[in-house]
Design a protein around this motif. Structure first.
Motif, PDB file in Angstrom:
ATOM      1  N   THR A 175      10.879  13.276   7.088  1.00  0.00           N
ATOM      2  CA  THR A 175       9.778  13.160   6.130  1.00  0.00           C
ATOM      3  C   THR A 175       9.185  14.533   5.836  1.00  0.00           C
ATOM      4  OG1 THR A 175       8.099  12.871   7.828  1.00  0.00           O
ATOM      5  CG2 THR A 175       9.195  10.880   7.049  1.00  0.00           C
ATOM      6  N   LYS A 176       8.399  14.591   4.796  1.00  0.00           N
ATOM      7  CA  LYS A 176       7.721  15.835   4.436  1.00  0.00           C
ATOM      8  C   LYS A 176       6.576  16.125   5.399  1.00  0.00           C
ATOM      9  CE  LYS A 176       8.698  15.056  -0.417  1.00  0.00           C
ATOM     10  NZ  LYS A 176       8.135  14.606  -1.692  1.00  0.00           N
ATOM     11  N   SER A 177       5.896  15.070   5.851  1.00  0.00           N
ATOM     12  CA  SER A 177       4.698  15.279   6.664  1.00  0.00           C
ATOM     13  C   SER A 177       4.957  15.453   8.151  1.00  0.00           C
ATOM     14  CB  SER A 177       3.706  14.141   6.489  1.00  0.00           C
ATOM     15  OG  SER A 177       4.173  13.085   5.747  1.00  0.00           O
ATOM     16  N   PHE A 178       5.867  14.674   8.735  1.00  0.00           N
ATOM     17  CA  PHE A 178       6.036  14.682  10.189  1.00  0.00           C
ATOM     18  C   PHE A 178       7.376  15.239  10.636  1.00  0.00           C
ATOM     19  CE2 PHE A 178       3.154  11.071   9.458  1.00  0.00           C
ATOM     20  CZ  PHE A 178       2.074  11.547  10.159  1.00  0.00           C
TER      21      PHE A 178
ATOM     22  N   GLU B 159       0.825  -1.215   0.000  1.00  0.00           N
ATOM     23  CA  GLU B 159       0.000   0.000   0.000  1.00  0.00           C
ATOM     24  C   GLU B 159       0.860   1.266   0.000  1.00  0.00           C
ATOM     25  OE1 GLU B 159      -2.961  -0.089   3.076  1.00  0.00           O
ATOM     26  OE2 GLU B 159      -3.375  -2.211   2.723  1.00  0.00           O
ATOM     27  N   ASN B 160       2.199   1.083  -0.004  1.00  0.00           N
ATOM     28  CA  ASN B 160       3.149   2.196  -0.049  1.00  0.00           C
ATOM     29  C   ASN B 160       2.932   3.185   1.106  1.00  0.00           C
ATOM     30  OD1 ASN B 160       5.366   3.481  -1.190  1.00  0.00           O
ATOM     31  ND2 ASN B 160       4.069   4.888  -2.339  1.00  0.00           N
ATOM     32  N   LYS B 161       2.864   2.646   2.339  1.00  0.00           N
ATOM     33  CA  LYS B 161       2.656   3.535   3.480  1.00  0.00           C
ATOM     34  C   LYS B 161       3.274   2.971   4.750  1.00  0.00           C
ATOM     35  CE  LYS B 161      -1.850   1.819   4.994  1.00  0.00           C
ATOM     36  NZ  LYS B 161      -3.198   2.189   5.364  1.00  0.00           N
ATOM     37  N   ILE B 162       3.432   3.872   5.721  1.00  0.00           N
ATOM     38  CA  ILE B 162       3.866   3.510   7.072  1.00  0.00           C
ATOM     39  C   ILE B 162       2.713   3.849   7.999  1.00  0.00           C
ATOM     40  CG2 ILE B 162       5.456   4.014   8.959  1.00  0.00           C
ATOM     41  CD1 ILE B 162       7.498   4.914   6.951  1.00  0.00           C
ATOM     42  N   ASP B 163       2.303   2.895   8.823  1.00  0.00           N
ATOM     43  CA  ASP B 163       1.285   3.126   9.852  1.00  0.00           C
ATOM     44  C   ASP B 163       1.967   3.107  11.210  1.00  0.00           C
ATOM     45  OD1 ASP B 163      -0.786   3.280   8.046  1.00  0.00           O
ATOM     46  OD2 ASP B 163      -1.447   1.212   8.351  1.00  0.00           O
TER      47      ASP B 163
ATOM     48  N   MET C  54       1.378   7.471   6.791  1.00  0.00           N
ATOM     49  CA  MET C  54       2.214   8.366   6.007  1.00  0.00           C
ATOM     50  C   MET C  54       2.662   7.607   4.766  1.00  0.00           C
ATOM     51  SD  MET C  54       5.974   9.792   6.947  1.00  0.00           S
ATOM     52  CE  MET C  54       6.699   8.224   6.590  1.00  0.00           C
ATOM     53  N   PRO C  55       2.560   8.213   3.607  1.00  0.00           N
ATOM     54  CA  PRO C  55       3.056   7.529   2.408  1.00  0.00           C
ATOM     55  C   PRO C  55       4.574   7.393   2.431  1.00  0.00           C
ATOM     56  CG  PRO C  55       2.048   9.650   1.845  1.00  0.00           C
ATOM     57  CD  PRO C  55       1.940   9.480   3.320  1.00  0.00           C
TER      58      PRO C  55
END
Length: 157
Positions: A119-122, A81-85, A95-96
């Motif tokens: 990362t870009k998000s966190f 799913e190309n993500k990290i949970d 997050m992708p």
């Protein structure tokens, strides 16, 4: 693949929290003893200030010891799913993998001790004490841009 914090790391963290709490209690006890034994007003005032400053940390130290085992998140890297949970106490943050900007692998004597992920998000994520950190590093390397992976031999806490 799911990654969990090792029991050894949890036990070590809990021991450190207990020792720090015992040190604070010892300082408070010494300040109370100084208050009782001293005749100088300066010593009594200083001991009251020390007691007040250190006593306010005891409730949070108790909560830290009590909830220590449940304070570590579970990390799931789902490549399909190309993500990290990252799940913690029922809340899941996703997050992708494409948001990874850089990866720093910190190791001592060839053993991976921690991963620093920008990362870009966190912004920054730190993974330390997890079982199979080398496997986590290998999975994250696949999704990190070329030239943005650093192997640090100097271990920063």
């Amino acid at each position: 693949m799911n990654f969990y914090v090792s029991e050894k790391h949890k036990r070590s963290g809990k021991q450190k929290a207990i020792l720090a709490t015992l040190l604070v209690i010892g300082i408070i006890a010494a300040a109370v003893w100084v208050f009782i034994a001293s005749e100088s007003m300066d010593h009594k005032t200083l001991s009251v200030i020390v007691v007040l400053l250190f006593t306010k940390h005891l409730p949070s130290a108790y909560r830290n010891i009590k909830n220590h085992d449940s304070s570590y998140p579970i990390v799931a890297i789902i490549e399909s799913e190309n993500k990290i949970d990252i799940s913690h106490k029922g809340a899941v943050v996703s997050m992708p993998l494409s948001d990874i900007e850089s990866l720093r692998i910190q190791s001592i004597k060839g053993n991976v001790k921690s991963l620093l992920l920008t990362t870009k998000s966190f912004s920054d994520l730190r993974f330390e004490g997890y079982e199979n950190l080398a496997e986590m590093a290998a999975l994250l390397k696949k999704h990190t841009p070329a030239g943005k992976i650093k192997n640090a031999t100097w271990y920063h806490r």
